[in-house]
Enzyme design. Structure first.
Site, PDB file in Angstrom:
ATOM      1  N   CYS A 192     144.065  -0.112  54.243  1.00 34.47           N
ATOM      2  CA  CYS A 192     144.664   0.579  55.390  1.00 34.47           C
ATOM      3  C   CYS A 192     144.123   0.008  56.711  1.00 34.47           C
ATOM      4  O   CYS A 192     144.881  -0.141  57.677  1.00 34.47           O
ATOM      5  CB  CYS A 192     144.401   2.071  55.280  1.00 34.47           C
ATOM      6  SG  CYS A 192     145.227   2.787  53.826  1.00 34.47           S
ATOM      7  N   GLU A 199     148.002   6.585  55.125  1.00 40.41           N
ATOM      8  CA  GLU A 199     148.064   5.740  56.325  1.00 40.41           C
ATOM      9  C   GLU A 199     149.182   4.694  56.228  1.00 40.41           C
ATOM     10  O   GLU A 199     149.874   4.426  57.211  1.00 40.41           O
ATOM     11  CB  GLU A 199     146.743   4.989  56.524  1.00 40.41           C
ATOM     12  CG  GLU A 199     145.513   5.855  56.670  1.00 40.41           C
ATOM     13  CD  GLU A 199     144.790   6.059  55.342  1.00 40.41           C
ATOM     14  OE1 GLU A 199     145.443   6.397  54.340  1.00 40.41           O
ATOM     15  OE2 GLU A 199     143.558   5.904  55.331  1.00 40.41           O
ATOM     16  N   HIS A 217     148.984   4.956  50.073  1.00 34.30           N
ATOM     17  CA  HIS A 217     148.040   5.772  50.832  1.00 34.30           C
ATOM     18  C   HIS A 217     148.775   6.416  52.019  1.00 34.30           C
ATOM     19  O   HIS A 217     149.766   5.865  52.510  1.00 34.30           O
ATOM     20  CB  HIS A 217     146.882   4.904  51.350  1.00 34.30           C
ATOM     21  CG  HIS A 217     145.839   4.608  50.324  1.00 34.30           C
ATOM     22  ND1 HIS A 217     144.610   4.080  50.613  1.00 34.30           N
ATOM     23  CD2 HIS A 217     145.848   4.803  48.976  1.00 34.30           C
ATOM     24  CE1 HIS A 217     143.910   3.935  49.502  1.00 34.30           C
ATOM     25  NE2 HIS A 217     144.632   4.356  48.492  1.00 34.30           N
ATOM     26  N   CYS A 254     140.467   3.008  54.092  1.00 30.72           N
ATOM     27  CA  CYS A 254     139.910   1.956  53.228  1.00 30.72           C
ATOM     28  C   CYS A 254     140.233   0.584  53.837  1.00 30.72           C
ATOM     29  O   CYS A 254     140.903   0.493  54.856  1.00 30.72           O
ATOM     30  CB  CYS A 254     140.491   2.063  51.815  1.00 30.72           C
ATOM     31  SG  CYS A 254     142.212   1.501  51.684  1.00 30.72           S
TER      32      CYS A 254
END
Lengths: 149, 149
Positions: free
Chosen positions: A89, A58, A56, A86
């Site tokens: 993260c 992040e 991801h 999410c």
């Protein structure tokens, strides 16, 4: 004097990252990490290209920012991310003790609020910055993907 | 016939990884990912060495297993990890749709249960396998660290 380095300025940079993800066929999420008005990390979602659920925007930004700082704690840093993080993260951000999270669009299904994730007590969170632009990118992705299938 | 490839067999491999972490001065957590009695990923915590909060044993194992399989979903895979996963790792395991998680010691403070993390509905979870060995390693780490300070 007007400060050009406001939330909109940095969210635009995160949106540029999200656009780069979209061009690669990835879910368009982008992120930057800022300390004292300086961008120290930029990243976009690469889960498809890398075949890796952990890639991801992040997560990559956290790793890059820690590399830049030479330490794993992101104190005095702000993460700008186009979509609400999410729980994975949020969990990484918890460990990083980041000072602030600013996100664009809300993720009603997999966002950290919907999933009941815990943020670090030192971390402030704020949503809705350039929300419509971030949501429009997501919508474009899902329409394009539907047309491909 | 006795099946040598039981939970204890694979947890011992995860404990060997945790010992490798301890030798490097890391919080001693180790993990392996198994598919059809074959270990496809081994990893241990490297957060200090890499200066990276995302470098938990489970996160590295997920990335390595996906690389091995050539796909990001870990269906039919079991993760053996010496300590109950945190919410970051639970979040990554959620995205991976892994079939089963087997952990050793419980983490009453930062474990996925204590943090209220959500697992994927397809994922089974079981704790307490070689719990004492895993907990003893953690205890040794914290005693050694206290003596250094």
């Amino acid at each position: 004097m007007i400060n050009p380095f406001d939330d909109t300025y940095f969210m635009k940079k995160a949106l540029q990252e999200a656009e780069a993800a979209l061009e690669k066929g990835e879910v368009p999420v982008g992120a930057v990490i800022v300390v004292e008005n300086k961008i120290i990390a930029r990243a976009h979602n690469l889960t498809e290209l890398l075949n890796d659920v952990t890639a991801h925007a992040e997560m990559q930004a956290i790793t890059a920012a820690a590399n830049y700082l030479g330490g794993k704690y992101l104190k005095n840093c702000t993460l700008y991310v186009t979509l609400e993080p999410c729980q994975m993260c949020a969990g990484a951000l918890y460990w990083s003790q980041i000072s602030k999270i600013v996100y664009g669009a809300t993720d009603d299904h997999r966002g950290c609020k919907a999933m009941g994730a815990t943020l670090h007590p030192k971390t402030k969170i704020e949503g809705g910055v350039m929300e419509e632009d971030a949501a429009a990118l997501m919508k474009r992705f899902f329409i394009e993907r539907r047309n491909l299938n």
